[in-house]
Design an enzyme around this catalytic site. Structure first.
Site, short mmCIF file in Angstrom:
data_model
loop_
_atom_site.label_atom_id
_atom_site.label_comp_id
_atom_site.label_asym_id
_atom_site.label_seq_id
_atom_site.Cartn_x
_atom_site.Cartn_y
_atom_site.Cartn_z
N ARG A 1 0.83 -1.19 0.09
CA ARG A 1 -0.12 -0.15 0.04
C ARG A 1 0.87 1.22 0.04
NH1 ARG A 1 -2.72 0.91 4.75
NH2 ARG A 1 -4.06 2.54 3.69
N LYS B 1 4.00 -6.89 11.87
CA LYS B 1 2.92 -7.12 10.75
C LYS B 1 3.25 -8.64 10.40
CE LYS B 1 1.50 -5.02 6.44
NZ LYS B 1 1.21 -3.67 5.94
N ARG C 1 -1.24 5.28 13.18
CA ARG C 1 -0.27 4.93 14.04
C ARG C 1 -0.80 4.85 15.56
NH1 ARG C 1 4.10 8.64 11.40
NH2 ARG C 1 4.30 7.52 9.35
C1 BTN Z 1 0.58 -3.61 2.36
O1 BTN Z 1 1.12 -2.94 2.03
O2 BTN Z 1 0.27 -4.08 3.48
C2 BTN Z 1 -0.07 -4.67 1.27
C3 BTN Z 1 0.75 -5.72 0.75
C4 BTN Z 1 0.46 -6.52 -0.09
C5 BTN Z 1 1.16 -7.54 -0.80
C6 BTN Z 1 0.76 -8.70 -1.67
S1 BTN Z 1 1.71 -9.99 -2.15
C7 BTN Z 1 0.60 -10.43 -3.51
C8 BTN Z 1 0.16 -9.29 -4.04
N1 BTN Z 1 1.11 -8.74 -5.20
C9 BTN Z 1 1.64 -7.55 -4.95
O3 BTN Z 1 2.58 -7.19 -5.41
N2 BTN Z 1 1.28 -7.13 -3.80
C10 BTN Z 1 0.33 -8.16 -3.11
#
Ligand code: BTN
Length: 315
Positions: free
Chosen positions: A112, A177, A310
């Site tokens: 994100r 996380k 946060r």
């Molecule tokens: C975040 O920032 O919390 C979201 C992370 C999401 C990661 C997943 S891995 C599978 C899919 N492909 C990506 O490039 N991102 C999501």
């Protein structure tokens, strides 16, 4: 090279001689392939005189034949920039949804707010499920929070009972996380569109210097290696179940369950919105999944993909 990896995935020692016989190649060709494995997939391999070669840590590789449940077709890719990006390309090429893409590694995994998602080979889960949404906005309301609930349920059932949610859709253990969710949408959200449900779960990862926030993995929390095919099977089932409930009853029916699992309910927080910071206390979420904060004695509601929360007592 991948056949060699499959021989080594148990994390035990294999002699160069045995590997050569199994692959029908010479010992020096085995050595060359091992070098390639280390360089291309960044997999450390130990060599011990008299014993042979061993992966630094055993791997649980993905295998479509071990993923149960026929909710949607599944494909496992060995390496891809991002399963979300590949899923979007396939939608563009006319592939029919639903379908699920998994990868052993991502070279440009995305998180994100423009962040990168660290995606080493064979250790974690990189999961992108494509859905066709025909119900207009109601079907999209709170969808990313619903995904968070389903992921959290699957993780709890897989032996991480302490997993909880952080608005909008992180899965944490305490402040660490464990999983992240990135939904990407193409088409007309008011009519017919496709949603790529991207889920990243830290499964067997035990060390990395690349992640720039507090993190954990299922293995670090439970103390044992997790079968990633069993995790995909359970995640598919929970997502299917929660999507059904969401489609049938709307997000409002899941609002209470979500709030019960919110780790930061009633906590003082800072909401970061670009350059702005808003101080408040978490009251919960509304029937659309927006965050309800008490700010200066009044209830205010916030939503949007660029927001992040946060804890205020964070040092
Ligand atoms: C975040 O920032 O919390 C979201 C992370 C999401 C990661 C997943 S891995 C599978 C899919 N492909 C990506 O490039 N991102 C999501």
């Amino acid at each position: 090279m991948l056949t060699l990896l499959k021989l080594l995935k148990d994390g035990k020692f294999h002699s160069g001689q045995d590997l050569g016989v199994a692959l029908g190649i010479s010992r020096s060709a085995v050595w060359k392939q091992l070098q390639l494995l280390q360089a291309e997939l960044n997999l450390p391999i130990h060599k011990v005189r008299g014993r042979g070669y061993q992966l630094a840590a055993p791997l649980s590789l993905l295998d479509v034949t071990q993923i149960q449940g026929g909710y949607w077709p599944v494909q496992v890719l060995d390496s891809v920039d991002s399963t979300n990006a590949e899923a979007l390309r396939r939608v563009d090429d006319g592939c029919q949804a639903p379908f699920l893409l998994l990868a052993e590694r991502q070279t440009a995994g995305r998180g994100r707010r423009g962040r990168k998602w660290v995606s080493p080979y064979g250790e974690n889960l990189y999961y992108s499920l494509v859905l066709r949404i025909e119900g207009g906005m109601r079907q999209l309301e709170g969808l990313s929070l619903v995904v968070g609930l389903a992921v959290m349920r699957a993780l709890r059932e897989m032996g991480i009972p302490q997993a909880g949610l952080k608005w909008p859709n992180d899965v944490l253990v305490e402040r660490r996380k464990l999983a992240g969710i990135l939904l990407e949408l193409v088409g007309d959200p008011a009519d017919v569109c496709h949603v790529v449900v991207g889920v990243g779960i830290n499964v067997n990862m035990q060390a990395t210097e690349e992640v720039d926030q507090q993190w954990t993995s299922m293995r670090l929390e439970s103390g044992h290696m997790v079968d990633r095919n069993a995790l995909v099977t359970l995640l598919n089932a929970r997502l299917h179940e929660y999507f059904d409930r969401h489609r049938r009853d709307g997000f409002a029916a899941l609002q209470g369950e979500w709030e019960q699992s919110h780790l930061w309910q009633n906590r003082p927080v800072t909401l970061v919105a670009g350059a702005n910071q808003i101080q408040g206390v978490v009251l919960g979420i509304d029937a659309q999944g927006a965050l309800r904060l008490q700010v200066d004695g009044q209830e205010r509601v916030y939503s949007g993909g660029e927001l992040s929360l946060r804890l205020r007592d964070d040092s």
